[in-house]
Enzyme design. Structure first.
Site, mmCIF file in Angstrom:
data_model
loop_
_atom_site.group_PDB
_atom_site.id
_atom_site.type_symbol
_atom_site.label_atom_id
_atom_site.label_comp_id
_atom_site.label_asym_id
_atom_site.label_seq_id
_atom_site.Cartn_x
_atom_site.Cartn_y
_atom_site.Cartn_z
ATOM 1 N N SER A 145 -2.909 -7.910 2.430
ATOM 2 C CA SER A 145 -3.162 -7.851 3.868
ATOM 3 C C SER A 145 -3.611 -9.195 4.426
ATOM 4 O O SER A 145 -3.279 -9.540 5.570
ATOM 5 C CB SER A 145 -4.231 -6.794 4.160
ATOM 6 O OG SER A 145 -3.830 -5.540 3.685
ATOM 7 N N HIS A 176 0.840 -1.207 0.000
ATOM 8 C CA HIS A 176 0.000 0.000 0.000
ATOM 9 C C HIS A 176 0.877 1.260 0.000
ATOM 10 O O HIS A 176 0.594 2.231 -0.707
ATOM 11 C CB HIS A 176 -0.871 0.058 1.264
ATOM 12 C CG HIS A 176 -1.971 -0.955 1.319
ATOM 13 N ND1 HIS A 176 -2.078 -1.884 2.329
ATOM 14 C CD2 HIS A 176 -3.040 -1.172 0.514
ATOM 15 C CE1 HIS A 176 -3.163 -2.624 2.148
ATOM 16 N NE2 HIS A 176 -3.763 -2.223 1.048
ATOM 17 N N ARG A 210 -1.506 -5.633 -8.855
ATOM 18 C CA ARG A 210 -0.422 -6.566 -8.583
ATOM 19 C C ARG A 210 -0.318 -7.540 -9.748
ATOM 20 O O ARG A 210 0.323 -7.302 -10.736
ATOM 21 C CB ARG A 210 -0.685 -7.298 -7.262
ATOM 22 C CG ARG A 210 -0.443 -6.416 -6.067
ATOM 23 C CD ARG A 210 -1.133 -6.901 -4.832
ATOM 24 N NE ARG A 210 -2.579 -6.702 -4.937
ATOM 25 C CZ ARG A 210 -3.418 -6.810 -3.940
ATOM 26 N NH1 ARG A 210 -2.982 -7.147 -2.757
ATOM 27 N NH2 ARG A 210 -4.695 -6.590 -4.112
ATOM 28 N N LYS A 259 -15.609 -6.961 4.171
ATOM 29 C CA LYS A 259 -14.617 -8.025 4.257
ATOM 30 C C LYS A 259 -14.412 -8.583 5.667
ATOM 31 O O LYS A 259 -13.444 -9.311 5.883
ATOM 32 C CB LYS A 259 -13.278 -7.497 3.755
ATOM 33 C CG LYS A 259 -13.154 -7.442 2.245
ATOM 34 C CD LYS A 259 -11.745 -7.054 1.878
ATOM 35 C CE LYS A 259 -11.449 -7.234 0.407
ATOM 36 N NZ LYS A 259 -10.089 -6.743 0.102
#
Ligand code: ADP
Length: 159
Positions: A128, A17, A90, A41
């Site tokens: 994460s 990040h 990514r 989430k």
């Protein structure tokens, strides 16, 4: 270019990040990292904790601020007079979801442009969820997150 929003869950903020935030700050006059508070989430950290960790981790990045926002990113764009949404890309696996989001946002607000930035190759597989899982199993996450985040994660994990 003027203001860009950098939305995400940031549960917690990682070096990936931060890498994207640094790149964005070189392009935009003002970057606002937007911590999503919608509980999509089932996050490990509360919005307040996520904001606090992101603020501390990003404090050396020029012209960046961190806020939390409960609603749609297009409403946040309007409120902040922002023209762009920054997202990190990514692997190719990110693309499908990111296309859906970018086109949906643009359908709702024609001026909403999404700009994708690629991280340094060493962060291309970092997320994460992995960081939380490694910590859960007693692995060292020092390579993936700043010290302040590492401390916070370890506090949350049962010993
Ligand atoms: P979201 O739930 O919106 O995907 P995340 O916190 O997982 O929120 O990610 C926020 C943004 O940061 C996304 O654009 C994501 O692709 C990007 N990001 C997360 N980790 C990395 C990384 N290692 N490299 C590049 N971008 C990343």
């Amino acid at each position: 270019m003027p203001t860009a929003l950098y939305p995400g869950t940031f549960d917690p903020v990682t070096y990936g990040h931060i890498d994207i935030a640094v790149r964005a700050s070189k392009i935009f006059r003002r970057v606002v990292a937007v911590v999503a508070t919608n509980p999509v989430k089932n996050p490990l950290f509360t919005p307040e904790e996520r904001v606090e960790m992101a603020r501390e981790s990003l404090r050396d990045v020029p012209r960046i601020e961190v806020i939390s926002y409960p609603g749609l990113i297009i409403n946040c764009l309007k409120e902040y007079g922002a023209s762009a949404i920054i997202r990190g890309l990514r692997a190719v696996s990110d693309l499908d979801y990111e296309f859906q989001m970018a086109f949906t946002n643009r359908n709702m607000l024609e001026s909403a442009e999404t700009i994708f930035l690629m991280p340094s190759a060493k962060y291309a597989y970092l997320n994460s969820t992995l960081v939380r899982q490694i910590a859960q199993h007693g692995g060292d996450i020092g390579e993936f997150v700043p010290e302040c985040v590492k401390r916070k994660i370890l506090e949350k994990m049962p010993v």
